[in-house]
Design a protein around this motif. Sequence first.
Motif, PDB file in Angstrom:
ATOM      1  N   ARG A 150      -6.136  12.142   4.198  1.00 61.20           N
ATOM      2  CA  ARG A 150      -5.253  11.788   3.071  1.00 61.20           C
ATOM      3  C   ARG A 150      -4.413  10.543   3.373  1.00 61.20           C
ATOM      4  NH1 ARG A 150      -4.337  16.056  -0.789  1.00 61.20           N
ATOM      5  NH2 ARG A 150      -5.559  17.864  -0.191  1.00 61.20           N
ATOM      6  N   LEU A 151      -4.181  10.274   4.653  1.00 63.36           N
ATOM      7  CA  LEU A 151      -3.396   9.086   5.003  1.00 63.36           C
ATOM      8  C   LEU A 151      -4.053   7.819   4.477  1.00 63.36           C
ATOM      9  CD1 LEU A 151      -2.811  10.136   8.686  1.00 63.36           C
ATOM     10  CD2 LEU A 151      -0.984   9.824   7.004  1.00 63.36           C
ATOM     11  N   TYR A 152      -5.359   7.831   4.450  1.00 66.85           N
ATOM     12  CA  TYR A 152      -6.104   6.608   4.130  1.00 66.85           C
ATOM     13  C   TYR A 152      -6.569   6.543   2.688  1.00 66.85           C
ATOM     14  CZ  TYR A 152      -5.942   4.813   8.818  1.00 66.85           C
ATOM     15  OH  TYR A 152      -5.497   4.265   9.989  1.00 66.85           O
ATOM     16  N   GLU A 153      -6.174   7.551   1.879  1.00 67.14           N
ATOM     17  CA  GLU A 153      -6.612   7.554   0.479  1.00 67.14           C
ATOM     18  C   GLU A 153      -6.275   6.226  -0.194  1.00 67.14           C
ATOM     19  OE1 GLU A 153      -4.735  10.898  -1.364  1.00 67.14           O
ATOM     20  OE2 GLU A 153      -6.133  12.314  -0.439  1.00 67.14           O
ATOM     21  N   GLY A 154      -7.255   5.619  -0.793  1.00 65.64           N
ATOM     22  CA  GLY A 154      -7.032   4.372  -1.539  1.00 65.64           C
ATOM     23  C   GLY A 154      -6.940   3.134  -0.668  1.00 65.64           C
ATOM     24  N   SER A 155      -7.156   3.283   0.650  1.00 63.29           N
ATOM     25  CA  SER A 155      -6.994   2.117   1.533  1.00 63.29           C
ATOM     26  C   SER A 155      -8.295   1.353   1.724  1.00 63.29           C
ATOM     27  CB  SER A 155      -6.492   2.573   2.908  1.00 63.29           C
ATOM     28  OG  SER A 155      -7.544   3.217   3.606  1.00 63.29           O
ATOM     29  N   GLY A 156      -9.418   2.005   1.442  1.00 67.49           N
ATOM     30  CA  GLY A 156     -10.713   1.377   1.730  1.00 67.49           C
ATOM     31  C   GLY A 156     -11.231   1.732   3.114  1.00 67.49           C
ATOM     32  N   GLY A 192       5.637  15.122  -5.985  1.00 66.16           N
ATOM     33  CA  GLY A 192       6.232  15.027  -4.645  1.00 66.16           C
ATOM     34  C   GLY A 192       6.137  16.280  -3.808  1.00 66.16           C
ATOM     35  N   SER A 193       4.970  16.891  -3.745  1.00 63.86           N
ATOM     36  CA  SER A 193       4.832  18.061  -2.873  1.00 63.86           C
ATOM     37  C   SER A 193       3.396  18.138  -2.369  1.00 63.86           C
ATOM     38  CB  SER A 193       5.188  19.334  -3.648  1.00 63.86           C
ATOM     39  OG  SER A 193       4.290  19.478  -4.726  1.00 63.86           O
ATOM     40  N   GLY A 194       3.172  19.086  -1.471  1.00 59.93           N
ATOM     41  CA  GLY A 194       1.816  19.340  -0.973  1.00 59.93           C
ATOM     42  C   GLY A 194       1.403  18.385   0.135  1.00 59.93           C
ATOM     43  N   LEU A 195       0.113  18.418   0.414  1.00 57.76           N
ATOM     44  CA  LEU A 195      -0.391  17.675   1.568  1.00 57.76           C
ATOM     45  C   LEU A 195      -0.399  16.165   1.330  1.00 57.76           C
ATOM     46  CD1 LEU A 195      -3.241  20.146   2.497  1.00 57.76           C
ATOM     47  CD2 LEU A 195      -1.216  19.630   3.873  1.00 57.76           C
ATOM     48  N   SER A 196      -0.638  15.746   0.074  1.00 57.64           N
ATOM     49  CA  SER A 196      -0.595  14.307  -0.177  1.00 57.64           C
ATOM     50  C   SER A 196       0.816  13.778   0.040  1.00 57.64           C
ATOM     51  CB  SER A 196      -1.021  13.986  -1.617  1.00 57.64           C
ATOM     52  OG  SER A 196      -2.392  14.150  -1.722  1.00 57.64           O
ATOM     53  N   TRP A 197       1.809  14.596  -0.320  1.00 54.26           N
ATOM     54  CA  TRP A 197       3.194  14.187  -0.092  1.00 54.26           C
ATOM     55  C   TRP A 197       3.471  14.109   1.413  1.00 54.26           C
ATOM     56  CZ3 TRP A 197       6.612  11.626  -2.609  1.00 54.26           C
ATOM     57  CH2 TRP A 197       7.948  11.636  -2.219  1.00 54.26           C
ATOM     58  N   ALA A 198       2.929  15.068   2.160  1.00 56.37           N
ATOM     59  CA  ALA A 198       3.113  15.027   3.622  1.00 56.37           C
ATOM     60  C   ALA A 198       2.532  13.729   4.176  1.00 56.37           C
ATOM     61  CB  ALA A 198       2.439  16.236   4.273  1.00 56.37           C
ATOM     62  N   ALA A 199       1.381  13.328   3.641  1.00 56.73           N
ATOM     63  CA  ALA A 199       0.797  12.063   4.107  1.00 56.73           C
ATOM     64  C   ALA A 199       1.715  10.896   3.777  1.00 56.73           C
ATOM     65  CB  ALA A 199      -0.576  11.858   3.461  1.00 56.73           C
ATOM     66  N   VAL A 200       2.331  10.948   2.597  1.00 55.25           N
ATOM     67  CA  VAL A 200       3.236   9.860   2.197  1.00 55.25           C
ATOM     68  C   VAL A 200       4.489   9.850   3.088  1.00 55.25           C
ATOM     69  CG1 VAL A 200       4.758   9.103   0.323  1.00 55.25           C
ATOM     70  CG2 VAL A 200       2.358   9.624  -0.145  1.00 55.25           C
ATOM     71  N   VAL A 201       4.965  11.039   3.457  1.00 52.26           N
ATOM     72  CA  VAL A 201       6.104  11.103   4.395  1.00 52.26           C
ATOM     73  C   VAL A 201       5.733  10.363   5.681  1.00 52.26           C
ATOM     74  CG1 VAL A 201       7.488  12.643   5.852  1.00 52.26           C
ATOM     75  CG2 VAL A 201       7.075  13.231   3.445  1.00 52.26           C
ATOM     76  N   ALA A 202       4.533  10.631   6.192  1.00 48.83           N
ATOM     77  CA  ALA A 202       4.097   9.950   7.427  1.00 48.83           C
ATOM     78  C   ALA A 202       4.026   8.437   7.203  1.00 48.83           C
ATOM     79  CB  ALA A 202       2.742  10.488   7.874  1.00 48.83           C
ATOM     80  N   PHE A 251       0.838  -1.207   0.000  1.00 47.94           N
ATOM     81  CA  PHE A 251       0.000   0.000   0.000  1.00 47.94           C
ATOM     82  C   PHE A 251       0.874   1.259   0.000  1.00 47.94           C
ATOM     83  CE2 PHE A 251      -1.974   3.315   2.712  1.00 47.94           C
ATOM     84  CZ  PHE A 251      -3.015   3.693   1.862  1.00 47.94           C
ATOM     85  N   VAL A 252       1.866   1.295   0.877  1.00 45.95           N
ATOM     86  CA  VAL A 252       2.699   2.506   0.978  1.00 45.95           C
ATOM     87  C   VAL A 252       3.523   2.701  -0.302  1.00 45.95           C
ATOM     88  CG1 VAL A 252       4.513   3.674   2.305  1.00 45.95           C
ATOM     89  CG2 VAL A 252       2.755   2.361   3.501  1.00 45.95           C
ATOM     90  N   LYS A 253       4.003   1.602  -0.876  1.00 37.50           N
ATOM     91  CA  LYS A 253       4.755   1.703  -2.141  1.00 37.50           C
ATOM     92  C   LYS A 253       3.900   2.363  -3.216  1.00 37.50           C
ATOM     93  CE  LYS A 253       6.105  -2.686  -2.423  1.00 37.50           C
ATOM     94  NZ  LYS A 253       6.593  -3.900  -3.066  1.00 37.50           N
ATOM     95  N   ARG A 254       2.644   1.902  -3.310  1.00 35.92           N
ATOM     96  CA  ARG A 254       1.758   2.479  -4.345  1.00 35.92           C
ATOM     97  C   ARG A 254       1.537   3.968  -4.081  1.00 35.92           C
ATOM     98  NH1 ARG A 254      -1.065  -2.384  -3.634  1.00 35.92           N
ATOM     99  NH2 ARG A 254      -2.618  -1.416  -2.304  1.00 35.92           N
ATOM    100  N   ARG A 255       1.329   4.306  -2.819  1.00 34.00           N
ATOM    101  CA  ARG A 255       1.096   5.723  -2.485  1.00 34.00           C
ATOM    102  C   ARG A 255       2.337   6.558  -2.783  1.00 34.00           C
ATOM    103  NH1 ARG A 255      -2.785   7.292   1.180  1.00 34.00           N
ATOM    104  NH2 ARG A 255      -1.913   9.339   0.668  1.00 34.00           N
ATOM    105  N   TYR A 256       3.509   6.006  -2.443  1.00 30.95           N
ATOM    106  CA  TYR A 256       4.770   6.734  -2.679  1.00 30.95           C
ATOM    107  C   TYR A 256       4.959   6.972  -4.174  1.00 30.95           C
ATOM    108  CZ  TYR A 256       9.765   7.557  -3.153  1.00 30.95           C
ATOM    109  OH  TYR A 256      10.985   8.096  -3.505  1.00 30.95           O
ATOM    110  N   SER A 257       4.777   5.918  -4.971  1.00 29.47           N
ATOM    111  CA  SER A 257       5.006   6.036  -6.420  1.00 29.47           C
ATOM    112  C   SER A 257       4.042   7.048  -7.019  1.00 29.47           C
ATOM    113  CB  SER A 257       4.813   4.683  -7.113  1.00 29.47           C
ATOM    114  OG  SER A 257       5.758   3.779  -6.621  1.00 29.47           O
ATOM    115  N   ALA A 258       2.774   6.999  -6.595  1.00 34.58           N
ATOM    116  CA  ALA A 258       1.781   7.926  -7.159  1.00 34.58           C
ATOM    117  C   ALA A 258       2.129   9.362  -6.769  1.00 34.58           C
ATOM    118  CB  ALA A 258       0.388   7.548  -6.660  1.00 34.58           C
TER     119      ALA A 258
END
Length: 708
Positions: free
Chosen positions: A503-509, A419-429, A406-413
């Motif tokens: 945003r942390l849970y985007e795409g997780s269900g 690689g910026s903004g709030l979605s990136w911050a979620a990926v950092v977390a 899951f995290v790999k997919r989020r990181y790649s996307a």
Amino acid sequence: MVRPTDKVAARPRGMPPGWTPAEAAATWARSHPPPFSPRALQATLDGDEHDLRRRLRAFLTSHHSLFAPVYNASLPRFRELSLARLVAICRAGEGAGGGSDERFLSVRDFAAGRASRVLAAHEIAGLADGSMATKLTVQFNLFGGTVARLGTATHHDVGGPPGVGAFLDAIDSCREVGCFALTEAAYGNNAVEMETTATFVGGGSGGGSGRGQGREPGWVIHTPRPAAAKLWITNGACHAGWAVVFAQLETGGRREGVHAFLVRIRDAGGQVLRGVTIEDMGVKMGNNGVDNARLTFDHLWAPRTALLDRFSSVSPTGAYFSPIPTPRTRFLAVADQLLSGRLCIAAMILGTAKLVLTISTTYATTRLSVGPSGASDTPLLSYQLQQRALAPLVARTYAANVLNNFVKRRYSAALAAGGSGLSWAAVVALCCTVKPYTVAVAAETVTVCRERVGGAGFLAANRFGDAVGFVHAGMTAEGDNAVLRAKCAGVVVELMGKGQAGRLYEGSGFDWSGAVGGARFSSVSPLPAGDVTSLAGQAAAFAARERHLFAAAAAAIAASAGSRSALYETLMHTHAMVLQRAAVALAERLALAALVAAEAAAASPADRAAWAAIRSLYALDAMARDAPGFLAAGLPPAAVVTLDAAIDKVVRGGGTGCAPSGVGPCLASYVDAFGVGELTMAPIGGDWLAFSAAGTDGELPPGGVARM
Ligand SMILES: Cc1cc2nc3c(=O)[nH]c(=O)nc-3n(C[C@H](O)[C@H](O)[C@H](O)COP(=O)(O)OP(=O)(O)OC[C@H]3O[C@@H](n4cnc5c(N)ncnc54)[C@H](O)[C@@H]3O)c2cc1C
């Protein structure tokens, strides 16, 4: 290969006629046929890059004489072997001219949207040799990835014509080996405070007493005192010709923060350059195939173009320019490769958890001990103790695996999106919690598995010692686990403050727990009554714990946010443990979401039941391990006291919604789905009786040991 056990002569007293370890494994498999398809489960666990994984596994297996573990060797031999293995992987499929379209991985993969390729290669490499995998991660991610990402054409083209990227090719093929010099003796997790300097000196005017004086404009890289020595530098002691050196950039009398410089540390013949001192860090508690170094610089001169200048540049007259405003944010930009590094480490260490579970479960089907009559005729895996020890760890490894996916997919996307903004911050977390989570699961797995195989686990050839060293390196490298958890929780609280934690849970269900009922900063919300063995009850319990902990963390941080010292007090003294637990709760709930998604996507009812069993076992085990945390979040004590019996049901059979035969008896098939196969390369993962009679002085014999 040692010859399989002689059926008559080697059969120990008490074991049935015709007995061999292979026969015992076959008997177990016949009497415990899996109701599900291990290959279907493997496809979900692997998740991506199926062809690459297959090819790399086949490559490592077909080069057994190179990749078979060696134990009684000198330090130089360990290091040369690790390098030879890395080189073999890097040059596989090369034509006579050195070019290859068939590489297993490339430093260009990140920018090409193929981070999945690098990460899949890390996981398989981790199965074969932790030292080689550590060298690989530095070559491709920390060193090569930094040159590719922070560097520009000047750096990519070193050693070749413009526009071809000859240096990137040379990194891919390991013809140029590099290291990543960030950590200093006095600055590890707080690397932003490092003391190594890179001072710009103009042509002729010089920069003081250094060797740069009188040369063309460039950098003088210097270690001011022993506290600033670069420490732990992988590839540094023996093999690296180049280093990405992190240093405080100074120009025109101003300090602009930590920047990265590409410098030569050895010449083409391997001689250490003037101005560089390299000391070998010597023998470590593990990973001795890694050549870690202590590096110091005495006014080493490097050209102006040594600065990796994607984000900052210096003109020939020394004028500094960067669109990034503050030194701290510049440091975060240059140290960004550590983020993918956390995924790389998680992938490698996941491989280790799979390896030791494969070894110990296989052994448990072939090692016989006391049966009802007192004779040694009963496989260890039939014991409740063995199943209860191993099965929850298998479930947690499945959970860590699908969380990594899951995290790999989020990181790649997020990377592809800039690689910026709030979605990136979620990926950092997410990256900051998946590495500690995976490593913690593997650390416990290695320890328990070693214990569950008895004395055999103490023999180096059975690979547990290497696994312990590798997992401990994973705990510390690229951000200590605890420091990363704190960072993860801090980022989540920031996102909460902006109403963006969803945003942390985007795409997780799953949805962010704090958003449930609109209670972003509320503390305990009562847990809906529910059976802890049901998916709904488990999901509610995990959400309640996450909500409870993040509400407490957010409230404490909000209360102290006005003052720097009060905030420090909260983060470091009064609420550090809350942050740690919150990050774990996040990882565990995301992993639950990923298991639920795997269950929903399963192609057959039998596979779905297998995933349901793993999910339920994982959830119940997590609740039992952190009963105080779930109780504090509202789980009724009456539910907590049922957990042990519920776990036993799922493990031994008959649990709600699970494969009727239970996870424990089917453990060998669940582990088969890890796909370790021929890469087990441990005597007790095969015909251990023949191995013990073969007189190999504890080494894996040429050709290995017959597998089951
Ligand atoms: C096998 C191996 C290979 C490595 N390769 C490289 C490499 O190639 N290049 C490189 O630059 N480095 C490398 N390292 C170094 C690694 O990155 C550092 O060890 C790591 O960053 C931790 O730094 P430290 O060891 O100085 O620990 P410290 O920062 O001294 O931490 C020690 C302990 O204090 C705790 N601590 C520190 N700060 C905090 C905090 N803010 N809050 C709570 N607790 C805290 C940590 O949890 C940790 O347990 C390697 C390390 C190993 C083991």
